[in-house]
Design an enzyme around this catalytic site. Structure first.
Site, short mmCIF file in Angstrom:
data_model
loop_
_atom_site.label_atom_id
_atom_site.label_comp_id
_atom_site.label_asym_id
_atom_site.label_seq_id
_atom_site.Cartn_x
_atom_site.Cartn_y
_atom_site.Cartn_z
CB THR A 283 -17.18 -27.31 -25.09
OG1 THR A 283 -16.04 -27.24 -24.23
CG2 THR A 283 -17.81 -28.66 -24.95
N GLY B 220 -16.34 -16.54 -17.40
CA GLY B 220 -15.87 -15.41 -18.18
C GLY B 220 -14.39 -15.15 -18.07
CB SER C 254 -14.47 -22.94 -15.82
OG SER C 254 -15.67 -22.23 -15.69
CE LYS C 255 -16.00 -23.73 -22.94
NZ LYS C 255 -15.74 -24.94 -22.18
NE ARG C 256 -19.98 -24.70 -18.15
CZ ARG C 256 -19.10 -25.62 -17.83
NH1 ARG C 256 -18.32 -25.46 -16.81
NH2 ARG C 256 -19.00 -26.72 -18.54
#
Ligand code: GLU
Length: 457
Positions: free
Chosen positions: A11, A255, A251-253
Site C-alpha cells: 500500500t 504522516g 503508521s504512515k497514515r
C-alpha cells in the site's frame, strides 16, 4: 531449514513498523542459514497496485534486505503474489467445506452489524452467534443452488484450549469458546485474510513468522484452521507496536516517517538498519554494524515485549556514524546532485566527512570552503594577527606556520586559533586546522587572509 517471510500488503512505501518486521525476518533467516521469502499480499485489490509492489521491492533492496524467493526472483513455493494463488485457496476452502469443517453463512452484512452492536451494548465480545451453523446441509445446498449469496464460515471446534509458544510473548492460551466461527471465504468468493495468510505460510513451508502485535489475536484462528487442514503451522512471534514520541501507534497514515521520506532526507540504509536493529531488540553492540555484524548481533530471545518508541534522534546518531564511515566512492553516490567542489573530490570528502550527517551540511561546507567569510565573523580578530597570517600564508607546514605566527604576535590558544579558523572557513566549527591548512592552496589562503585584513581594517 528455517524459512521466514515478509508478507506485506503493498500500500505504499514501507513505514517504520513493517520495515522492522522485514528486517527481523531477514535477520532471523540469515542467522540460521535459512531462507527469507517475500510474499506480496495483494488481495485487497482496491488498495494494492503494481507500482506499490515495485516501490516496496525497491525499498527492501535499497535497505539490503534481499529475499531468496519472491515474486520477481521466483522459487519452488510460488507464485509469491497472493492474488495469483486464488485457485489454490479455492481448493483448500472446498476441502474444509466438503469435510464439514466450514459451512455457508447467509447472514447479511446488516444482520451481522446489528448483532455486533447488540453485543457491544450488552458488554459481550462481538462473536458470531452461530446462526447458520445449525442449518441442515440439504437446506444450505438448496439455498446455495437458488443463488442466495453466502460466505463460508469456519466451524471453530468447541471446548478446546489452544496453546502456542510465541517467540516474543512466550506461552499463550486461548479457549476456542472465545473464538467465534469466522469467515474464510467472502460472499464474493475471495479467501479472507486469516485463511489466505495462514494457508500460504503452510504451503510455502514457512517455519517462523515475526509480525506485528496487531496480528496476535488472529493467531488462534489461524492455528485451528491449519490444524483442520492437516498442515503444519509456523512458529509465530508478535512484535510490539512502534509508537511515536507521544505514545500513539506510528503508521504512515499519521504522516510519520516512511522509508521513502527517510531516503529523500538522505538517510543511509546502514544507518536505518542499525537503528531498527535496536528498536525493541536489545544488543550490547554499540558500534555501527555491517550486514554480517547485524546478523551476528540479532537474537530473537532479546526481542522486547514493551512497545518500541521511534526516536528520530537515535536515527540521527546512526546516520552520523554511517556517514563518517562512507568511503569516497559511496559518499559521491550518496551526495547525488549535491554540488561538490570541482576537482577537489575526494580531498574535500576526506576533509569534511567527520563533520557532517546530512547532505545539507555537506552543501554548507561546500559553500564555506568556496566563498569568502562574512565580515561579521571576524570582528574580534586582531588585525596584527591577520597581517602576520597573510605574510606567512605560503608556509606549507602547518606546525611551522603556527610557531611563526605565535612568535610574531605573541598570541596563543583561543585568541590565535579562533580568528584563524574564522578567516579560513567563515565558521567556528569544523575539521582540524592542520587539515584545513593543507586543503587550501597557498593562493586560497592568501585570498582569505587578504579578505580578512580588508574587512577588519
Ligand atoms: N499482509 C499482512 C500485513 O501486512 C501480513 C500479516 C502477517 O505478517 O502475517 O499486515
Amino acid at each position: 531449514m528455517i524459512r521466514t517471510r515478509f508478507a506485506p500488503s503493498p500500500t505504499g512505501s514501507l513505514h517504520p513498523g513493517n520495515l522492522r518486521t522485514a528486517l527481523f525476518n531477514a535477520l532471523y533467516a540469515s542467522r540460521a542459514g535459512g531462507r527469507f521469502v517475500l510474499r506480496i499480499e495483494d488481495t485487497d485489490a482496491a488498495r494494492s497496485r503494481e507500482e506499490h509492489d515495485q516501490a516496496l521491492m525497491e525499498d527492501l533492496r535499497w535497505l539490503g534486505l534481499d529475499w531468496d524467493e519472491g515474486p520477481d526472483v521466483g522459487g519452488p513455493a510460488g507464485p509469491y503474489r497472493q492474488s495469483e494463488r486464488a485457485s489454490l485457496h479455492g481448493e483448500y476452502l472446498e476441502q474444509l467445506y466438503r469435510e464439514g469443517a466450514a459451512y455457508p453463512c447467509f447472514c447479511s452484512p446488516e444482520t451481522l452489524a446489528a448483532q455486533r452492536t447488540l453485543a457491544q451494548v450488552d458488554g459481550r465480545p462481538p462473536r458470531y452467534p452461530g446462526t447458520c451453523a445449525a442449518i441442515p446441509t440439504e437446506e444450505a445446498r438448496r439455498r446455495l443452488d437458488a443463488g442466495e449469496p453466502a460466505a463460508l464460515r469456519f466451524r471453530v471446534p468447541a471446548g478446546r484450549e489452544l496453546v502456542f509458544d510465541d517467540v516474543v510473548h512466550g506461552e499463550q492460551r486461548v479457549k476456542t469458546g472465545d473464538v467465534g466461527d469466522f469467515v474464510i471465504r467472502r460472499t464474493d468468493g475471495s479467501a479472507a485474510f486469516f485463511f489466505a495468510n495462514a494457508l500460504d505460510d503452510a504451503l510455502m513451508k514457512i517455519t517462523h513468522v515475526l509480525r506485528g502485535e496487531d496480528h496476535l489475536a488472529n493467531t488462534p484462528r489461524q492455528l485451528v484452521l491449519l490444524e483442520a487442514l492437516g498442515l503444519p503451522a509456523p512458529r509465530y512471534g508478535h512484535l510490539p507496536l512502534v509508537l511515536n514520541a507521544s505514545g500513539s501507534p506510528l503508521s504512515k497514515r499519521d504522516g510519520s516517517a516512511s522509508l521513502a521520506g527517510l531516503r529523500e532526507a538522505g538517510m543511509l540504509p546502514e544507518a536505518i538498519c542499525n537503528y531498527f536493529l535496536r528498536l525493541g531488540h536489545a544488543t550490547t553492540k554499540a558500534e555501527l554494524l555491517d550486514a554480517a555484524g547485524r546478523v551476528a548481533a540479532f537474537d530473537p530471545a532479546r526481542l522486547g515485549r514493551a512497545p518500541a518508541h521511534y526516536d528520530p534522534e537515535q536515527l540521527e546518531h546512526w546516520q552520523k556514524l554511517a556517514v563518517h564511515a562512507l568511503d569516497t566512492e559511496r559518499a559521491r553516490d550518496w551526495l547525488g546532485t549535491t554540488a561538490v567542489p570541482a576537482g577537489r573530490w575526494p580531498d574535500f570528502w576526506r576533509l569534511v566527512h567527520d563533520n557532517v550527517t546530512g547532505r545539507a551540511e555537506v552543501a554548507d561546507w561546500v559553500d564555506s570552503l568556496r566563498t569568502l567569510p562574512p565580515a561579521a565573523l571576524l570582528t574580534d580578530a586582531s588585525p596584527e594577527l591577520l597581517e602576520a597570517a597573510l605574510a606567512l600564508c605560503g608556509e606549507p607546514d602547518y606546525p611551522a606556520f603556527v610557531a611563526a605566527l605565535r612568535e610574531r604576535t605573541g598570541l596563543g590558544g583561543r585568541k590565535l586559533f579562533r580568528p584563524l579558523r574564522a578567516a579560513l572557513t567563515g565558521r567556528h566549527d569544523g575539521p582540524e586546522l592542520a587539515r584545513l591548512w593543507n586543503y587550501f592552496t597557498p593562493e586560497e589562503r592568501r585570498e582569505r587572509f587578504e579578505h580578512a585584513c580588508r574587512v577588519t581594517s
